[in-house]
Scaffold this active site. Sequence first.
Site, PDB file in Angstrom:
ATOM      1  N   GLY A 239      -2.959   7.368   5.356  1.00 58.26           N
ATOM      2  CA  GLY A 239      -2.998   8.773   4.969  1.00 58.26           C
ATOM      3  C   GLY A 239      -1.792   9.611   5.335  1.00 58.26           C
ATOM      4  O   GLY A 239      -1.697  10.774   4.911  1.00 58.26           O
ATOM      5  N   GLY A 275      -0.130   3.333   3.357  1.00 55.27           N
ATOM      6  CA  GLY A 275       0.235   2.942   1.998  1.00 55.27           C
ATOM      7  C   GLY A 275       1.410   3.773   1.533  1.00 55.27           C
ATOM      8  O   GLY A 275       2.569   3.355   1.576  1.00 55.27           O
ATOM      9  N   TYR A 316      -3.509  14.683 -10.469  1.00 54.55           N
ATOM     10  CA  TYR A 316      -3.590  15.501  -9.257  1.00 54.55           C
ATOM     11  C   TYR A 316      -2.751  16.776  -9.346  1.00 54.55           C
ATOM     12  O   TYR A 316      -2.727  17.552  -8.392  1.00 54.55           O
ATOM     13  CB  TYR A 316      -3.048  14.734  -8.040  1.00 54.55           C
ATOM     14  CG  TYR A 316      -3.630  13.373  -7.758  1.00 54.55           C
ATOM     15  CD1 TYR A 316      -4.940  13.230  -7.303  1.00 54.55           C
ATOM     16  CD2 TYR A 316      -2.847  12.233  -7.879  1.00 54.55           C
ATOM     17  CE1 TYR A 316      -5.451  11.973  -6.996  1.00 54.55           C
ATOM     18  CE2 TYR A 316      -3.350  10.976  -7.569  1.00 54.55           C
ATOM     19  CZ  TYR A 316      -4.655  10.855  -7.136  1.00 54.55           C
ATOM     20  OH  TYR A 316      -5.139   9.616  -6.831  1.00 54.55           O
ATOM     21  N   CYS A 342      -0.691  11.042 -26.807  1.00 53.15           N
ATOM     22  CA  CYS A 342      -1.399  12.081 -27.552  1.00 53.15           C
ATOM     23  C   CYS A 342      -2.435  12.780 -26.675  1.00 53.15           C
ATOM     24  O   CYS A 342      -3.637  12.669 -26.899  1.00 53.15           O
ATOM     25  CB  CYS A 342      -2.063  11.463 -28.765  1.00 53.15           C
ATOM     26  SG  CYS A 342      -0.913  10.440 -29.692  1.00 53.15           S
ATOM     27  N   TYR A 371       1.164   4.714  -5.763  1.00 50.47           N
ATOM     28  CA  TYR A 371       0.208   5.184  -6.767  1.00 50.47           C
ATOM     29  C   TYR A 371       0.912   5.466  -8.093  1.00 50.47           C
ATOM     30  O   TYR A 371       0.572   6.391  -8.816  1.00 50.47           O
ATOM     31  CB  TYR A 371      -0.577   6.404  -6.243  1.00 50.47           C
ATOM     32  CG  TYR A 371      -1.216   6.104  -4.906  1.00 50.47           C
ATOM     33  CD1 TYR A 371      -2.331   5.265  -4.835  1.00 50.47           C
ATOM     34  CD2 TYR A 371      -0.674   6.578  -3.709  1.00 50.47           C
ATOM     35  CE1 TYR A 371      -2.900   4.929  -3.618  1.00 50.47           C
ATOM     36  CE2 TYR A 371      -1.234   6.247  -2.478  1.00 50.47           C
ATOM     37  CZ  TYR A 371      -2.345   5.429  -2.449  1.00 50.47           C
ATOM     38  OH  TYR A 371      -2.893   5.087  -1.231  1.00 50.47           O
TER      39      TYR A 371
HETATM   40  C1  PLP Z   1      -6.031   4.554   0.162  1.00 52.90           C
HETATM   41  C2  PLP Z   1      -6.396   4.067   1.513  1.00 52.90           C
HETATM   42  C3  PLP Z   1      -5.421   3.913   2.493  1.00 52.90           C
HETATM   43  C4  PLP Z   1      -3.977   4.285   2.301  1.00 52.90           C
HETATM   44  O1  PLP Z   1      -3.785   5.647   2.119  1.00 52.90           O
HETATM   45  P1  PLP Z   1      -2.276   6.228   2.076  1.00 52.90           P
HETATM   46  O2  PLP Z   1      -2.476   7.681   1.909  1.00 52.90           O
HETATM   47  O3  PLP Z   1      -1.597   5.616   0.913  1.00 52.90           O
HETATM   48  O4  PLP Z   1      -1.632   5.877   3.354  1.00 52.90           O
HETATM   49  C5  PLP Z   1      -5.805   3.382   3.712  1.00 52.90           C
HETATM   50  N1  PLP Z   1      -7.086   3.030   3.956  1.00 52.90           N
HETATM   51  C6  PLP Z   1      -8.057   3.171   3.035  1.00 52.90           C
HETATM   52  C7  PLP Z   1      -9.427   2.763   3.348  1.00 52.90           C
HETATM   53  C8  PLP Z   1      -7.747   3.693   1.786  1.00 52.90           C
HETATM   54  O5  PLP Z   1      -8.710   3.845   0.874  1.00 52.90           O
END
Ligand code: PLP
Length: 429
Positions: A239, A275, A316, A342, A371
């Site tokens: 996150g 991520g 988003y 379209c 993403y």
């Molecule tokens: C999407 C997700 C992540 C990664 O989130 P990021 O914001 O890309 O770091 C980690 N753990 C879980 C369970 C997720 O669903």
Amino acid sequence: MHYFEYKKGELYCERVPVSRIAQQVGTPFYLYSYRTLVRHFKVFNEAFEGIPHLVCYSMKANSNLALIRLFVNLGGGVDVVSGGELYRALKAGADPQKIVFSGVGKKEDEIEYALKASILMFNVESSMELRTINEVAGRMNRKAPISIRVNPDIDARTHPYITTGMKQNKFGIDILRAPMAYRLASELPNLKVMGIDCHLGSQLVDVEPFVEALKKLKSLVDDLRREGMEIRYLDLGGGLGITYNDEEPPHPYEYASNILEEIRSFNCTLILEPGRVIVGNAGILVSRVLYTKENEEKRFIIVDAAMNDLVRPSYYGSFHQILPVREEAREEIVADVVGPICESADFLAKGRKMPRPNPGELITVMSAGAYGFSMATNYNSRPRVAEVLVRDDEIHVIRKREEYEDLVRGEEIPEFLRDNSKFQSSNVK
Ligand SMILES: *Cc1c(COP(=O)(O)O)cnc(C)c1O
């Protein structure tokens, strides 16, 4: 920090001019910088040096085999959220004992697949799921390693679609009900309780929610330990946000030092599931301007990449910087950058102030490594674009552009529709 830079007015990825890659593979394409990926992973991983930890790259951010392998080579584990992702992780050479399996809706065949593969653990999101995993494990004569994903009810202060740790979200087990779930888990004969897990959401730009969550988790773990449960792993999820425009997220060192302070003497292995922070700014989407047009109210730049390639702006309302590949003095304009699809929601930028692009020239959508491709679709029967990895002066195509044939793979016209004359006669009633 990344390795996309202008040199003498030309955008480079490491030592390769972006325009050369466009010549070679056509447009649009995703472009990743090897050095940037390595650097981001290492900085994040090293930030937690000093305590036992495992960085499980959250592969839904970008699930290309080459990227997974790259992080695996650096000692990383993987966070997967489906059987398909587990397949990719294994295919890329991930150590099953470094794989965690998250997600609210694991199916029996996915659970079975993960047990067969001997993954490190499941992050379980409901009591019903505990029972299902217990059943499947029993059938297979195995003990399933599990953590419980706790929903700590914390406002991550990010976009509502990517907030996951509040009561009204579908994720995890409410922290007040978690002790009950742990008791159930320790009674079920085919489960082995390993730890505790949470994930607050994505693109968080403050450390406070993480620290707040950690405090709540620690106090819960204290209670569970008093009840005699063994909690060896604490998974804080992913996150951590990145800079798309003017956000100022904490540096991984700052993020880590706040967490380390809380957890240093807590006697557990820390798991992290980053991520976006690893791959987001390590990738760009390169596209060509097709046409420009204007009316009394608006100016449009029509490019060959669209919402099916990068859905974040449409989905988003996300901001991505858009830059010309050739840097030169030009007039500033305000325009919508749109794709050929379209749908009026098909845009990469709206009302954007930018240097006027010319038809036929290359532009790049920055910060598109996370993403981006992993959310791409074939809408409007558009083949998914190529993915390219640059390392120093080498160009590696790590996913080739789809062809028209790929679009119809698996489709079939049933026999009864094939004979046109029969169809017409049977249609008359
Ligand atoms: C999407 C997700 C992540 C990664 O989130 P990021 O914001 O890309 O770091 C980690 N753990 C879980 C369970 C997720 O669903």
